[in-house]
Design an enzyme around this catalytic site. Structure first.
Site, PDB file in Angstrom:
ATOM      1  N   LYS A   1       0.835  -1.192   0.000  1.00 16.63           N
ATOM      2  CA  LYS A   1       0.000   0.000   0.000  1.00 16.63           C
ATOM      3  C   LYS A   1       0.868   1.240   0.000  1.00 16.63           C
ATOM      4  CE  LYS A   1       0.627   1.980   3.378  1.00 16.63           C
ATOM      5  NZ  LYS A   1       1.859   2.556   4.032  1.00 16.63           N
TER       6      LYS A   1
ATOM      7  N   TYR B   1      -4.566   4.178   6.093  1.00 15.00           N
ATOM      8  CA  TYR B   1      -5.095   3.328   7.177  1.00 15.00           C
ATOM      9  C   TYR B   1      -6.399   3.908   7.725  1.00 15.00           C
ATOM     10  CZ  TYR B   1      -0.643   0.825   7.346  1.00 15.00           C
ATOM     11  OH  TYR B   1       0.451   0.057   7.032  1.00 15.00           O
TER      12      TYR B   1
HETATM   13  P1  NAD Z   1      12.360   1.555   2.501  1.00 11.56           P
HETATM   14  O1  NAD Z   1      12.908   2.869   2.061  1.00 11.56           O
HETATM   15  O2  NAD Z   1      12.811   1.024   3.808  1.00 11.56           O
HETATM   16  O3  NAD Z   1      12.673   0.429   1.397  1.00 11.56           O
HETATM   17  C1  NAD Z   1      12.481   0.691   0.028  1.00 11.56           C
HETATM   18  C2  NAD Z   1      13.302  -0.288  -0.785  1.00 11.56           C
HETATM   19  O4  NAD Z   1      13.192   0.090  -2.163  1.00 11.56           O
HETATM   20  C3  NAD Z   1      14.792  -0.269  -0.431  1.00 11.56           C
HETATM   21  O5  NAD Z   1      15.293  -1.568  -0.460  1.00 11.56           O
HETATM   22  C4  NAD Z   1      15.402   0.565  -1.541  1.00 11.56           C
HETATM   23  O6  NAD Z   1      16.758   0.237  -1.810  1.00 11.56           O
HETATM   24  C5  NAD Z   1      14.512   0.183  -2.721  1.00 11.56           C
HETATM   25  N1  NAD Z   1      14.534   1.170  -3.789  1.00 11.56           N
HETATM   26  C6  NAD Z   1      14.653   0.890  -5.101  1.00 11.56           C
HETATM   27  N2  NAD Z   1      14.672   2.007  -5.827  1.00 11.56           N
HETATM   28  C7  NAD Z   1      14.587   3.031  -4.965  1.00 11.56           C
HETATM   29  C8  NAD Z   1      14.567   4.434  -5.131  1.00 11.56           C
HETATM   30  N3  NAD Z   1      14.621   5.025  -6.341  1.00 11.56           N
HETATM   31  N4  NAD Z   1      14.461   5.205  -4.021  1.00 11.56           N
HETATM   32  C9  NAD Z   1      14.367   4.652  -2.794  1.00 11.56           C
HETATM   33  N5  NAD Z   1      14.371   3.297  -2.581  1.00 11.56           N
HETATM   34  C10 NAD Z   1      14.490   2.508  -3.667  1.00 11.56           C
HETATM   35  O7  NAD Z   1      10.774   1.678   2.426  1.00 11.56           O
HETATM   36  P2  NAD Z   1       9.722   0.710   3.136  1.00 11.56           P
HETATM   37  O8  NAD Z   1       9.333   1.328   4.425  1.00 11.56           O
HETATM   38  O9  NAD Z   1      10.224  -0.673   3.117  1.00 11.56           O
HETATM   39  O10 NAD Z   1       8.439   0.874   2.168  1.00 11.56           O
HETATM   40  C11 NAD Z   1       8.314   0.142   0.969  1.00 11.56           C
HETATM   41  C12 NAD Z   1       6.832   0.000   0.613  1.00 11.56           C
HETATM   42  O11 NAD Z   1       6.197  -0.734   1.655  1.00 11.56           O
HETATM   43  C13 NAD Z   1       6.079   1.325   0.517  1.00 11.56           C
HETATM   44  O12 NAD Z   1       5.137   1.268  -0.514  1.00 11.56           O
HETATM   45  C14 NAD Z   1       5.370   1.462   1.855  1.00 11.56           C
HETATM   46  O13 NAD Z   1       4.189   2.216   1.793  1.00 11.56           O
HETATM   47  C15 NAD Z   1       5.099  -0.001   2.173  1.00 11.56           C
HETATM   48  N6  NAD Z   1       5.007  -0.256   3.626  1.00 11.56           N
HETATM   49  C16 NAD Z   1       3.942  -0.919   4.096  1.00 11.56           C
HETATM   50  C17 NAD Z   1       3.827  -1.181   5.439  1.00 11.56           C
HETATM   51  C18 NAD Z   1       2.638  -1.949   5.970  1.00 11.56           C
HETATM   52  O14 NAD Z   1       2.496  -2.029   7.182  1.00 11.56           O
HETATM   53  N7  NAD Z   1       1.827  -2.531   5.107  1.00 11.56           N
HETATM   54  C19 NAD Z   1       4.804  -0.750   6.322  1.00 11.56           C
HETATM   55  C20 NAD Z   1       5.912  -0.073   5.800  1.00 11.56           C
HETATM   56  C21 NAD Z   1       6.011   0.166   4.440  1.00 11.56           C
END
Ligand code: NAD
Length: 365
Positions: free
Chosen positions: A128, A213
């Site tokens: 999401k 949410y």
């Molecule tokens: P994060 O920044 O920790 O991880 C993002 C990942 O994408 C990293 O591994 C990064 O290297 C990679 N990536 C590839 N290309 C990139 C770019 N151009 N810029 C930045 N990162 C890049 O983020 P996250 O918190 O893991 O979030 C990822 C997704 O998961 C989002 O869509 C977020 O909304 C979703 N999320 C959902 C929940 C949930 O509870 N359902 C919780 C956290 C995050």
């Protein structure tokens, strides 16, 4: 119905009801997931959850960081052939160990990787918000349909026992006719360089990340689809965190029954709360949608009764329930309870919320 007695009266019925809505035929082997994006969520939260799954396992990783990918693969006993970069990702079509691709990338990258996964013949789980626009969601749904693959959105709260119990209570009439829902979701964003604060990657601010949410809660606690929205944004644009995206946004949703939801998200305060108030009582969750430690109260006009042990959910954790649900849907041919269409509904409402805030007027949906 008397809220103080509802646990006893409804617990047995609820387990049957929930399982009839969620339980599907099990696959004859655990289905293999490829995790795309080894960040906080994909690596830190989802990958460890395969240990709690009955029908799902980690089968591949996709990362832009070869050293990290090799380390994670080694830790989980994956062969070199199960490691992909963003450039080699499409070769995943030739890997029979991968049944499902789980997209855990920044929001603006969801559409591309969901579509590429579907074209590679894989089912898809997408985090999401589903995408950064409703138009992208439509293309993602079409790509999965064309490839005859399932598409599910990572709305984990639909597998979280306290949220499931709150939904069931609301539907059962335990609080009477729901008159309003309030939900606020936010956390304090620190680092201005994070992708969540860059519009090109996030598609928006607190609404896209946390407000979704609150929006989901408004929809699943009323069980209705909103017919109108009115929104107000408040952002200090001199704050380096908020040059590109919003901080606080408040919005009201009007539902066909006359129920109203008042929702809020922000990146400058911590809050995690859902309350549904009916003409006979109230159902309240706080914290509401955390990874664990959520609390549920009911009462006539206050927190009179705490539900400490809701009926067991569909998995050993909300994450395992979510991962296994898609595997079961693939095995049984059923649609996920949180399909691409569900993600699209939210993006359409989110676009209307932004438009209402921009134009300073009520938008009919
Ligand atoms: P994060 O920044 O920790 O991880 C993002 C990942 O994408 C990293 O591994 C990064 O290297 C990679 N990536 C590839 N290309 C990139 C770019 N151009 N810029 C930045 N990162 C890049 O983020 P996250 O918190 O893991 O979030 C990822 C997704 O998961 C989002 O869509 C977020 O909304 C979703 N999320 C959902 C929940 C949930 O509870 N359902 C919780 C956290 C995050």
């Amino acid at each position: 119905m008397d809220l103080d007695r509802r646990d006893l009266l409804l617990a047995a019925a609820s387990t049957a009801l929930l399982s009839s809505g969620i339980a599907h035929a099990a696959p004859d082997r655990p289905l293999g997931y490829a995790i795309v994006g080894l960040g906080m969520y994909g690596l830190g939260v989802i990958i460890p959850q395969f240990a709690n799954c009955a029908h799902s396992r980690l089968a591949a990783v996709v990362s832009g960081d070869p050293a990290k990918a090799r380390r994670v693969a080694a830790e989980h006993g994956l062969p070199e052939s199960a490691i992909y970069s963003y450039e080699t990702f499409d070769r995943i079509r030739d890997n029979p160990d991968v049944d499902i691709v789980y997209v855990c990338l920044p929001n603006s990258m969801h559409a591309e990787y969901v579509i590429r996964a579907a074209r590679a013949g894989k089912h898809v789980m997408c985090e999401k918000p589903m995408a950064v626009s409703a138009a992208e969601c439509v293309r993602m749904i079409a790509a999965c349909k064309a490839a005859n693959r399932k598409l599910m959105i990572g709305y984990r709260c639909h597998f979280e026992p306290f949220n499931l119990e709150a939904m069931r209570l609301a539907r059962s009439g335990a609080a009477g006719r729901i008159r309003y829902v309030r939900s606020e979701h936010g956390f304090i964003q620190g680092d201005p360089s994070k992708w969540r604060l860059r519009r090109a990657l996030s598609g928006g601010g607190s609404l896209m990340d946390m407000g979704i949410y609150a929006l989901q809660a408004a929809r699943y606690m009323t069980g209705e689809e909103p017919v109108a929205v009115q929104a107000l944004e408040s952002t200090d644009r001199t704050d380096p965190r908020f040059h590109e995206v919003e901080d606080q946004i408040d919005w009201q949703l009007l539902f066909p029954s006359g129920a109203v939801a008042g929702c809020k998200s922000m990146y400058s305060a911590n809050q995690n709360h859902i309350i549904a108030v009916g003409d006979k009582g109230r159902i309240e969750l706080e914290p509401a949608t955390r990874y664990d430690g959520n609390h549920l109260w009911t009462g006539r006009d206050g927190r009179e009764h705490e539900t400490t042990s809701p009926p067991p959910g569909p998995g050993r954790t909300q994450f395992a329930g979510q991962l296994d649900h898609l595997a079961e849907c693939i095995a049984s041919g059923r649609e996920p309870i949180v399909s691409g269409e569900e993600g699209l509904r939210d993006l359409r409402i989110i676009e209307a919320i932004y438009r209402s805030a921009r134009e300073g007027r009520r938008i009919e949906l």
